[in-house]
Scaffold this motif. Structure first.
Motif, PDB file in Angstrom:
ATOM      1  N   GLY A  38       1.053  -1.078   0.041  1.00  0.00           N
ATOM      2  CA  GLY A  38       0.125  -0.136  -0.073  1.00  0.00           C
ATOM      3  C   GLY A  38       0.999   1.020   0.486  1.00  0.00           C
ATOM      4  O   GLY A  38       0.183   2.426  -0.451  1.00  0.00           O
ATOM      5  N   ARG A  39       1.805   1.340   0.579  1.00  0.00           N
ATOM      6  CA  ARG A  39       2.955   2.351   0.601  1.00  0.00           C
ATOM      7  C   ARG A  39       3.682   2.529  -0.462  1.00  0.00           C
ATOM      8  O   ARG A  39       4.367   3.537  -1.164  1.00  0.00           O
ATOM      9  CB  ARG A  39       3.648   2.420   2.364  1.00  0.00           C
ATOM     10  N   PHE A  40       4.618   0.888  -1.542  1.00  0.00           N
ATOM     11  CA  PHE A  40       5.382   0.721  -1.931  1.00  0.00           C
ATOM     12  C   PHE A  40       4.755   0.395  -2.972  1.00  0.00           C
ATOM     13  O   PHE A  40       3.843  -0.879  -3.132  1.00  0.00           O
ATOM     14  CB  PHE A  40       6.711  -0.343  -1.701  1.00  0.00           C
ATOM     15  N   THR A  41       5.887   0.546  -4.430  1.00  0.00           N
ATOM     16  CA  THR A  41       5.311  -0.111  -5.970  1.00  0.00           C
ATOM     17  C   THR A  41       6.454   0.238  -6.704  1.00  0.00           C
ATOM     18  O   THR A  41       7.210   0.240  -7.321  1.00  0.00           O
ATOM     19  CB  THR A  41       4.137   0.938  -6.654  1.00  0.00           C
ATOM     20  N   ILE A  42       6.723  -1.587  -7.445  1.00  0.00           N
ATOM     21  CA  ILE A  42       7.564  -2.129  -8.792  1.00  0.00           C
ATOM     22  C   ILE A  42       6.521  -2.010  -9.156  1.00  0.00           C
ATOM     23  O   ILE A  42       6.023  -2.050  -9.939  1.00  0.00           O
ATOM     24  CB  ILE A  42       7.772  -3.220  -7.571  1.00  0.00           C
ATOM     25  N   ALA A  43       7.776  -1.682 -10.148  1.00  0.00           N
ATOM     26  CA  ALA A  43       7.694  -1.840 -11.740  1.00  0.00           C
ATOM     27  C   ALA A  43       8.934  -2.043 -12.452  1.00  0.00           C
ATOM     28  O   ALA A  43       9.630  -2.119 -11.841  1.00  0.00           O
ATOM     29  CB  ALA A  43       7.121  -0.258 -11.897  1.00  0.00           C
ATOM     30  N   ARG A  44       8.242  -2.177 -13.037  1.00  0.00           N
ATOM     31  CA  ARG A  44       9.353  -3.375 -14.912  1.00  0.00           C
ATOM     32  C   ARG A  44       9.898  -2.428 -16.178  1.00  0.00           C
ATOM     33  O   ARG A  44       8.479  -2.434 -16.521  1.00  0.00           O
ATOM     34  CB  ARG A  44       9.577  -4.423 -14.489  1.00  0.00           C
ATOM     35  N   ASP A  45      10.412  -2.078 -16.693  1.00  0.00           N
ATOM     36  CA  ASP A  45      10.902  -1.828 -18.437  1.00  0.00           C
ATOM     37  C   ASP A  45      11.635  -3.026 -18.498  1.00  0.00           C
ATOM     38  O   ASP A  45      12.592  -2.313 -18.510  1.00  0.00           O
ATOM     39  CB  ASP A  45      11.307  -0.646 -18.552  1.00  0.00           C
ATOM     40  N   ASN A  46      11.177  -4.461 -19.455  1.00  0.00           N
ATOM     41  CA  ASN A  46      11.679  -4.483 -19.590  1.00  0.00           C
ATOM     42  C   ASN A  46      12.849  -4.654 -20.720  1.00  0.00           C
ATOM     43  O   ASN A  46      14.037  -5.265 -20.770  1.00  0.00           O
ATOM     44  CB  ASN A  46      10.462  -6.374 -19.982  1.00  0.00           C
ATOM     45  N   ALA A  47      12.277  -3.581 -21.133  1.00  0.00           N
ATOM     46  CA  ALA A  47      12.667  -3.251 -22.866  1.00  0.00           C
ATOM     47  C   ALA A  47      14.557  -2.350 -22.353  1.00  0.00           C
ATOM     48  O   ALA A  47      15.295  -3.209 -23.399  1.00  0.00           O
ATOM     49  CB  ALA A  47      12.411  -2.578 -23.476  1.00  0.00           C
ATOM     50  N   LYS A  48      14.397  -2.028 -20.847  1.00  0.00           N
ATOM     51  CA  LYS A  48      15.902  -1.479 -19.873  1.00  0.00           C
ATOM     52  C   LYS A  48      16.199  -2.336 -19.275  1.00  0.00           C
ATOM     53  O   LYS A  48      17.127  -1.622 -18.678  1.00  0.00           O
ATOM     54  CB  LYS A  48      15.183  -0.113 -20.621  1.00  0.00           C
ATOM     55  N   ASN A  49      15.874  -3.276 -19.566  1.00  0.00           N
ATOM     56  CA  ASN A  49      16.172  -4.172 -18.177  1.00  0.00           C
ATOM     57  C   ASN A  49      16.168  -3.336 -16.958  1.00  0.00           C
ATOM     58  O   ASN A  49      17.294  -3.676 -16.405  1.00  0.00           O
ATOM     59  CB  ASN A  49      17.387  -4.757 -18.781  1.00  0.00           C
ATOM     60  N   THR A  50      15.268  -2.898 -16.638  1.00  0.00           N
ATOM     61  CA  THR A  50      15.375  -1.916 -15.651  1.00  0.00           C
ATOM     62  C   THR A  50      14.124  -2.226 -14.842  1.00  0.00           C
ATOM     63  O   THR A  50      12.995  -2.369 -14.988  1.00  0.00           O
ATOM     64  CB  THR A  50      15.065  -0.561 -16.038  1.00  0.00           C
ATOM     65  N   VAL A  51      13.834  -1.985 -13.090  1.00  0.00           N
ATOM     66  CA  VAL A  51      13.627  -1.682 -12.071  1.00  0.00           C
ATOM     67  C   VAL A  51      13.103  -0.936 -11.486  1.00  0.00           C
ATOM     68  O   VAL A  51      14.148  -0.073 -11.146  1.00  0.00           O
ATOM     69  CB  VAL A  51      13.519  -3.839 -11.434  1.00  0.00           C
ATOM     70  N   TYR A  52      11.764  -0.082 -11.497  1.00  0.00           N
ATOM     71  CA  TYR A  52      11.966   1.109 -10.506  1.00  0.00           C
ATOM     72  C   TYR A  52      10.726   0.682  -8.867  1.00  0.00           C
ATOM     73  O   TYR A  52      10.100  -0.814  -9.193  1.00  0.00           O
ATOM     74  CB  TYR A  52      10.904   1.761 -11.236  1.00  0.00           C
ATOM     75  N   LEU A  53      11.266   1.465  -8.361  1.00  0.00           N
ATOM     76  CA  LEU A  53      10.810   0.702  -6.151  1.00  0.00           C
ATOM     77  C   LEU A  53      10.524   2.339  -6.024  1.00  0.00           C
ATOM     78  O   LEU A  53      11.063   3.110  -5.866  1.00  0.00           O
ATOM     79  CB  LEU A  53      11.030   0.414  -5.381  1.00  0.00           C
ATOM     80  N   GLN A  54       8.884   2.826  -6.231  1.00  0.00           N
ATOM     81  CA  GLN A  54       8.262   4.143  -5.986  1.00  0.00           C
ATOM     82  C   GLN A  54       8.102   3.708  -4.638  1.00  0.00           C
ATOM     83  O   GLN A  54       7.063   2.962  -4.053  1.00  0.00           O
ATOM     84  CB  GLN A  54       6.869   4.311  -6.879  1.00  0.00           C
ATOM     85  N   MET A  55       8.956   4.510  -3.686  1.00  0.00           N
ATOM     86  CA  MET A  55       8.489   4.387  -1.559  1.00  0.00           C
ATOM     87  C   MET A  55       7.931   5.988  -1.028  1.00  0.00           C
ATOM     88  O   MET A  55       8.155   6.810  -1.352  1.00  0.00           O
ATOM     89  CB  MET A  55       9.478   4.626  -1.648  1.00  0.00           C
ATOM     90  N   ASN A  56       6.275   5.740  -1.095  1.00  0.00           N
ATOM     91  CA  ASN A  56       5.637   6.098  -0.489  1.00  0.00           C
ATOM     92  C   ASN A  56       5.289   6.385   0.905  1.00  0.00           C
ATOM     93  O   ASN A  56       5.115   5.623   1.648  1.00  0.00           O
ATOM     94  CB  ASN A  56       4.207   7.005  -1.446  1.00  0.00           C
ATOM     95  N   SER A  57       5.135   7.474   1.340  1.00  0.00           N
ATOM     96  CA  SER A  57       4.664   7.907   3.275  1.00  0.00           C
ATOM     97  C   SER A  57       5.332   6.375   4.231  1.00  0.00           C
ATOM     98  O   SER A  57       5.326   6.117   4.709  1.00  0.00           O
ATOM     99  CB  SER A  57       3.038   6.836   2.831  1.00  0.00           C
ATOM    100  N   LEU A  58       6.602   7.055   3.497  1.00  0.00           N
ATOM    101  CA  LEU A  58       8.326   6.943   4.139  1.00  0.00           C
ATOM    102  C   LEU A  58       8.156   7.260   5.785  1.00  0.00           C
ATOM    103  O   LEU A  58       7.771   7.806   6.447  1.00  0.00           O
ATOM    104  CB  LEU A  58       9.363   7.008   3.166  1.00  0.00           C
TER     105      LEU A  58
END
Length: 122
Positions: A65-85
């Protein structure tokens, strides 16, 4: 040789947000799963969030509910959006690439990026 480069850590106040990024480079054919782990002083390393190449995700209960993981397969990149830390999110965060197949190779590897410090404090 596959390398992971993480970025985006820093100091943030409680309730703030940060976005971590991790890019995998090298002669990569495919990566099954990518994820983020964290290691806080006095605690064991724990999985924060993971995502497969098909988009399936899983999260630690403490970040749902606070963190969201996302991925761009074409770029082999993963992201972690961290809210309400929260202060308890303070840790060194590591990205991971699991079941990495390199071009022209039968080797299936597991790789780690360098850690990036996240500090949540007022």
């Amino acid at each position: 040789q596959v390398q992971l480069a993480a970025s985006g850590g820093g100091l943030v106040q409680p309730g703030g947000s940060l976005r971590l990024s991790c890019a995998a480079s090298g002669s990569i054919f495919s990566i099954y799963a990518m994820g983020w782990y964290r290691h806080a002083p006095g605690k064991q390393r724990e999985l924060v969030a993971g995502i497969t190449s098909g988009g399936s995700t899983n999260y630690a209960d403490s970040v749902k509910g606070r963190f969201t993981i996302a991925r761009d397969n074409a770029k082999n990149t993963v992201y972690l959006q961290m809210n309400s830390l929260k202060p308890e999110d303070t840790a060194v965060y590591y990205c991971n690439a699991d079941q990495v197949i390199e071009n022209y190779s039968d080797y299936v590897g597991d790789y780690w990026g360098q850690g990036t410090q996240v500090t949540v404090s007022s």
